[in-house]
Design a protein around this motif. Structure first.
Motif, PDB file in Angstrom:
ATOM      1  N   GLY A  91      84.429 -14.272  77.793  1.00  0.00           N
ATOM      2  CA  GLY A  91      84.021 -14.436  79.188  1.00  0.00           C
ATOM      3  C   GLY A  91      83.961 -13.125  79.961  1.00  0.00           C
ATOM      4  O   GLY A  91      83.495 -13.097  81.101  1.00  0.00           O
ATOM      5  N   LYS A  92      84.441 -12.029  79.360  1.00  0.00           N
ATOM      6  CA  LYS A  92      84.500 -10.760  80.100  1.00  0.00           C
ATOM      7  C   LYS A  92      83.307  -9.859  79.772  1.00  0.00           C
ATOM      8  O   LYS A  92      82.749  -9.949  78.678  1.00  0.00           O
ATOM      9  N   ILE A  93      82.996  -8.978  80.714  1.00  0.00           N
ATOM     10  CA  ILE A  93      82.034  -7.916  80.417  1.00  0.00           C
ATOM     11  C   ILE A  93      82.748  -6.907  79.520  1.00  0.00           C
ATOM     12  O   ILE A  93      83.841  -6.429  79.852  1.00  0.00           O
ATOM     13  N   LEU A  94      82.118  -6.613  78.382  1.00  0.00           N
ATOM     14  CA  LEU A  94      82.655  -5.614  77.445  1.00  0.00           C
ATOM     15  C   LEU A  94      81.643  -4.468  77.404  1.00  0.00           C
ATOM     16  O   LEU A  94      80.548  -4.613  76.844  1.00  0.00           O
ATOM     17  N   ILE A  95      81.985  -3.381  78.058  1.00  0.00           N
ATOM     18  CA  ILE A  95      81.085  -2.226  78.114  1.00  0.00           C
ATOM     19  C   ILE A  95      81.321  -1.397  76.855  1.00  0.00           C
ATOM     20  O   ILE A  95      82.416  -0.885  76.637  1.00  0.00           O
ATOM     21  N   ASP A  96      80.289  -1.311  76.024  1.00  0.00           N
ATOM     22  CA  ASP A  96      80.423  -0.657  74.716  1.00  0.00           C
ATOM     23  C   ASP A  96      79.811   0.737  74.762  1.00  0.00           C
ATOM     24  O   ASP A  96      78.598   0.890  74.886  1.00  0.00           O
ATOM     25  N   VAL A  97      80.683   1.718  74.640  1.00  0.00           N
ATOM     26  CA  VAL A  97      80.286   3.119  74.753  1.00  0.00           C
ATOM     27  C   VAL A  97      80.257   3.782  73.374  1.00  0.00           C
ATOM     28  O   VAL A  97      79.915   4.943  73.217  1.00  0.00           O
ATOM     29  N   SER A  98      80.608   3.015  72.335  1.00  0.00           N
ATOM     30  CA  SER A  98      80.847   3.597  71.007  1.00  0.00           C
ATOM     31  C   SER A  98      79.544   3.873  70.250  1.00  0.00           C
ATOM     32  O   SER A  98      78.506   3.273  70.518  1.00  0.00           O
ATOM     33  N   SER A 112      75.456   0.600  57.353  1.00  0.00           N
ATOM     34  CA  SER A 112      75.664  -0.832  57.579  1.00  0.00           C
ATOM     35  C   SER A 112      75.730  -1.179  59.064  1.00  0.00           C
ATOM     36  O   SER A 112      75.666  -2.342  59.444  1.00  0.00           O
ATOM     37  N   LEU A 113      75.859  -0.173  59.925  1.00  0.00           N
ATOM     38  CA  LEU A 113      76.019  -0.449  61.359  1.00  0.00           C
ATOM     39  C   LEU A 113      74.912   0.143  62.212  1.00  0.00           C
ATOM     40  O   LEU A 113      74.576  -0.394  63.258  1.00  0.00           O
ATOM     41  N   GLY A 114      74.351   1.279  61.799  1.00  0.00           N
ATOM     42  CA  GLY A 114      73.517   2.017  62.741  1.00  0.00           C
ATOM     43  C   GLY A 114      72.051   2.093  62.396  1.00  0.00           C
ATOM     44  O   GLY A 114      71.305   2.785  63.074  1.00  0.00           O
ATOM     45  N   ILE A 115      71.597   1.389  61.365  1.00  0.00           N
ATOM     46  CA  ILE A 115      70.199   1.584  60.962  1.00  0.00           C
ATOM     47  C   ILE A 115      69.394   0.293  61.092  1.00  0.00           C
ATOM     48  O   ILE A 115      68.527   0.191  61.956  1.00  0.00           O
ATOM     49  N   THR A 116      69.694  -0.721  60.272  1.00  0.00           N
ATOM     50  CA  THR A 116      68.943  -1.972  60.428  1.00  0.00           C
ATOM     51  C   THR A 116      69.550  -2.866  61.499  1.00  0.00           C
ATOM     52  O   THR A 116      68.909  -3.794  61.988  1.00  0.00           O
ATOM     53  N   THR A 117      70.790  -2.607  61.835  1.00  0.00           N
ATOM     54  CA  THR A 117      71.410  -3.283  62.975  1.00  0.00           C
ATOM     55  C   THR A 117      72.063  -2.182  63.807  1.00  0.00           C
ATOM     56  O   THR A 117      71.741  -1.015  63.633  1.00  0.00           O
ATOM     57  N   SER A 118      72.911  -2.564  64.742  1.00  0.00           N
ATOM     58  CA  SER A 118      73.607  -1.549  65.545  1.00  0.00           C
ATOM     59  C   SER A 118      75.015  -2.047  65.799  1.00  0.00           C
ATOM     60  O   SER A 118      75.300  -3.245  65.664  1.00  0.00           O
ATOM     61  N   GLN A 124      78.473  -7.867  69.602  1.00  0.00           N
ATOM     62  CA  GLN A 124      78.073  -9.111  70.297  1.00  0.00           C
ATOM     63  C   GLN A 124      78.124 -10.312  69.347  1.00  0.00           C
ATOM     64  O   GLN A 124      78.555 -11.397  69.734  1.00  0.00           O
ATOM     65  N   LYS A 125      77.711 -10.101  68.074  1.00  0.00           N
ATOM     66  CA  LYS A 125      77.759 -11.204  67.089  1.00  0.00           C
ATOM     67  C   LYS A 125      79.200 -11.630  66.823  1.00  0.00           C
ATOM     68  O   LYS A 125      79.497 -12.816  66.694  1.00  0.00           O
ATOM     69  N   ALA A 126      80.084 -10.646  66.710  1.00  0.00           N
ATOM     70  CA  ALA A 126      81.488 -10.949  66.390  1.00  0.00           C
ATOM     71  C   ALA A 126      82.201 -11.606  67.574  1.00  0.00           C
ATOM     72  O   ALA A 126      83.148 -12.372  67.372  1.00  0.00           O
ATOM     73  N   TYR A 127      81.729 -11.316  68.806  1.00  0.00           N
ATOM     74  CA  TYR A 127      82.378 -11.855  70.018  1.00  0.00           C
ATOM     75  C   TYR A 127      81.323 -12.522  70.901  1.00  0.00           C
ATOM     76  O   TYR A 127      80.972 -12.009  71.969  1.00  0.00           O
ATOM     77  N   PRO A 128      80.805 -13.674  70.452  1.00  0.00           N
ATOM     78  CA  PRO A 128      79.680 -14.284  71.163  1.00  0.00           C
ATOM     79  C   PRO A 128      80.010 -14.699  72.590  1.00  0.00           C
ATOM     80  O   PRO A 128      79.106 -14.810  73.423  1.00  0.00           O
ATOM     81  N   GLU A 129      81.312 -14.890  72.879  1.00  0.00           N
ATOM     82  CA  GLU A 129      81.689 -15.296  74.245  1.00  0.00           C
ATOM     83  C   GLU A 129      81.918 -14.102  75.167  1.00  0.00           C
ATOM     84  O   GLU A 129      82.153 -14.281  76.362  1.00  0.00           O
ATOM     85  N   CYS A 171      71.749  -1.918  77.616  1.00  0.00           N
ATOM     86  CA  CYS A 171      71.252  -2.931  76.683  1.00  0.00           C
ATOM     87  C   CYS A 171      72.217  -4.122  76.707  1.00  0.00           C
ATOM     88  O   CYS A 171      73.431  -3.918  76.635  1.00  0.00           O
ATOM     89  N   GLY A 172      71.686  -5.341  76.757  1.00  0.00           N
ATOM     90  CA  GLY A 172      72.596  -6.492  76.725  1.00  0.00           C
ATOM     91  C   GLY A 172      71.851  -7.789  76.925  1.00  0.00           C
ATOM     92  O   GLY A 172      70.754  -7.808  77.496  1.00  0.00           O
ATOM     93  N   ASN A 173      72.485  -8.874  76.490  1.00  0.00           N
ATOM     94  CA  ASN A 173      71.836 -10.192  76.550  1.00  0.00           C
ATOM     95  C   ASN A 173      72.019 -10.895  77.889  1.00  0.00           C
ATOM     96  O   ASN A 173      71.213 -11.743  78.252  1.00  0.00           O
TER      97      ASN A 173
END
Ligand SMILES: NC(=O)c1ccc[n+]([C@@H]2O[C@H](COP(=O)([O-])OP(=O)(O)OC[C@H]3O[C@@H](n4cnc5c(N)ncnc54)[C@H](OP(=O)(O)O)[C@@H]3O)[C@@H](O)[C@H]2O)c1
Length: 217
Positions: A87-94, A110-116, A122-127, A157-159
């Protein structure tokens, strides 16, 4: 306002210190509740500054910043726990950078090329309402856009549209950003993480981290 900062590195310190200057209450989180850098930061920042574990900081924050090393951000966020972020805003600076072979770094495939990393968080913490921003410039510039002359950009960037609107207010009112480029949903994090990698080369050219980009269209 109460803000949780996950991360005791230079970004965590820069953002936490700026937020204290602005009058907020800040809890800095790390893997242990007795982190030396966090203890020192609290000593220097008065009664509104505190520290604890990643989970303590995430529980504390009405808004939470992820300022952990990108290669291990998913591990750090697991320590914070979904129930503390929901339920919280998670500002991702990483940024998902691999420094294991020295400079310049590469993106972790595995993290920075075909996905990010932004998307994977966001996938791991959909809420949680993940907003990726501030990851394309040096930490001192993140919290004080006027350190560089003229008009230059920060990406968002964000949904979640409302979360992005709140983050844009924060960028303007707290950190002095005048030019905010909303790239779209969280999948656009890919682009900003790649820009961050390009930034490592700009750093090499200039011999200093005091650079940023301006989009001209
Ligand atoms: N430096 C900049 O100006 C800049 C600019 C743009 C974006 N960024 C991004 O911002 C983030 C923070 O950068 P930084 O230079 O301040 O710090 P950093 O050294 O990249 O990260 C430090 C944080 O990562 C945590 N960490 C390290 N290993 C871990 C593990 N195995 N499991 C869980 N957590 C772990 C540390 O935990 P402990 O507190 O327990 O030690 C610490 O809180 C990075 O993702 C970076 O790419 C940095």
């Amino acid at each position: 306002m109460k803000i949780g900062i996950l991360g005791t590195g230079m970004v965590g310190v820069a953002i936490s210190s700026k937020l204290i200057q602005l009058g907020h209450e800040v809890k800095m989180g790390s893997r242990t509740a007795v982190n030396e850098k966090a203890t020192e930061w609290v000593k220097q920042n008065g009664p509104k500054a505190s520290h604890g574990t990643f989970k303590d900081a995430a529980d504390f924050g009405e808004i939470v910043f992820n300022c952990t090393a990108g290669a291990v951000s998913l591990e750090a966020l697991k320590m914070a726990g979904a129930e503390s972020l929901n339920g919280k805003i998670l500002i991702d600076v990483s940024n998902p950078m691999d420094f294991s072979k020295g400079l310049p770094p590469t993106l972790i495939p595995s993290l920075g090329i075909t996905t990010s990393l932004g998307e994977e968080i966001q996938k791991a913490y959909p809420e949680a309402k993940v907003v990726k921003t501030l990851n394309t410039m040096y930490c001192d510039t993140m919290v004080n856009a006027s350190l560089l002359p003229g008009d230059h950009d920060v990406f968002v960037c964000g949904n979640d549209t409302e979360a992005k609107a709140r983050v844009k207010e924060i960028l303007t009112d707290w950190f002095g950003w005048k030019s905010i480029v909303d790239l779209g949903d969280i999948t656009t994090s890919k682009a900003t993480e790649m820009v961050a990698l390009a930034g490592m080369y700009f750093f090499g050219l200039k011999g200093s981290p005091m650079y940023n980009l301006k989009l001209v269209m």
